[in-house]
Design a protein around this motif. Structure first.
Motif, PDB file in Angstrom:
ATOM      1  N   ALA A  26       0.840  -1.201   0.000  1.00  0.00           N
ATOM      2  CA  ALA A  26       0.000   0.000   0.000  1.00  0.00           C
ATOM      3  C   ALA A  26       0.871   1.245   0.000  1.00  0.00           C
ATOM      4  O   ALA A  26       1.938   1.286   0.607  1.00  0.00           O
TER       5      ALA A  26
ATOM      6  N   PHE B 257      -4.984   5.707   1.531  1.00  0.00           N
ATOM      7  CA  PHE B 257      -4.049   4.714   1.034  1.00  0.00           C
ATOM      8  C   PHE B 257      -4.620   3.967  -0.159  1.00  0.00           C
ATOM      9  O   PHE B 257      -5.801   3.666  -0.211  1.00  0.00           O
ATOM     10  N   GLN B 258      -3.740   3.673  -1.105  1.00  0.00           N
ATOM     11  CA  GLN B 258      -4.122   2.845  -2.242  1.00  0.00           C
ATOM     12  C   GLN B 258      -3.409   1.517  -2.084  1.00  0.00           C
ATOM     13  O   GLN B 258      -2.193   1.482  -1.832  1.00  0.00           O
ATOM     14  N   PHE B 259      -4.160   0.447  -2.249  1.00  0.00           N
ATOM     15  CA  PHE B 259      -3.613  -0.898  -2.080  1.00  0.00           C
ATOM     16  C   PHE B 259      -3.427  -1.576  -3.427  1.00  0.00           C
ATOM     17  O   PHE B 259      -4.199  -1.361  -4.362  1.00  0.00           O
TER      18      PHE B 259
END
Lengths: 110, 119
Positions: free
Chosen positions: A91, A98-100
């Motif tokens: 992430a 947050f981008q996973f």
């Protein structure tokens, strides 16, 4: 647009070997990168964080490297055990957003 | 310390209905984030609340909304449910990150999720 890519194919590995997972990203200049573990039907659990000025981080049998030039992080599980079987997510992001990545499933067989 | 709790754990709804999911963060945590997880799209950020204010928002339609109460508990609402809304909805809480700026890391603690099925 910002992208995070993890190997979508499951990683099958024999107990005792080292599992290596890859996280590649584009259009990001992250201050840090995180790795999580997720078991089926459960929320992700934070494992490790590595900052942009760190090349390598270790925690017990886990090791993470971070190459901001290649825009890549590698996650290693050494001396793998069947209990390490799970999906591992990387992430990126900041301040609560947050981008996973999609995650890579690891299957450790005895 | 008790972990993040989410209720209900499972929910079945039909298209067109609306649903409200609840999240109780770890005591002392003021930031609550919501995520949608599906097999096809993975874990996607919905929004983050801090001190009762939406601080960050992902790319989801206005049918998805949320709020946070003064005790940091949070709810998310999905109106006019569609089949594609079937997913695991996760919330995560973390400590106050404002003091350290946007790049100060506060570990996120995830709840077990609410499994929503839309028929």
């Amino acid at each position: 647009s910002q992208k995070i890519e993890q190997n979508s194919e499951a990683l099958n590995i024999q107990e005792g070997k080292t599992a290596t997972l890859t996280c590649n990203y584009t259009n990001y200049s992250p201050a840090y990168l995180q790795w999580y573990r997720q078991d089926p039907g459960r929320g992700p659990v934070f494992l490790l964080l590595i900052r942009e000025n760190e090349k390598e981080k270790r925690k017990e049998r886990l090791k993470v490297t971070f190459d901001t030039t290649l825009k890549q992080s590698l996650f290693h599980i050494t001396a793998s055990q069947p209990a390490d079987s799970a999906t591992y997510l990387c992430a990126l992001g900041e301040w609560g957003k947050f981008q996973f990545g999609a995650g890579t499933q690891v299957v450790v067989t005895p | 310390k008790a972990g993040v709790t989410q209720t209900p754990r499972y929910l079945i709804k039909t298209r067109g209905q609306q649903v409200t999911l609840s999240c109780s963060p770890i005591s002392g945590h003021r930031s609550v984030s919501w995520y949608q997880q599906t097999p096809g799209q993975g874990l996607q950020f919905l929004f983050e609340y801090f001190s009762e204010t939406q601080r960050n928002k992902g790319n989801f339609p206005g049918r998805f909304s949320g709020r946070q109460f003064s005790n940091s508990r949070s709810e998310m609402n999905v109106s006019t449910l569609e089949l594609g809304d079937s997913a695991l909805y996760l919330c995560a809480s973390s400590l106050d990150g404002l003091a350290g700026g946007p790049f100060f890391f506060n570990e996120q603690f995830f709840g077990p999720g609410t499994r929503l099925t839309v028929l």
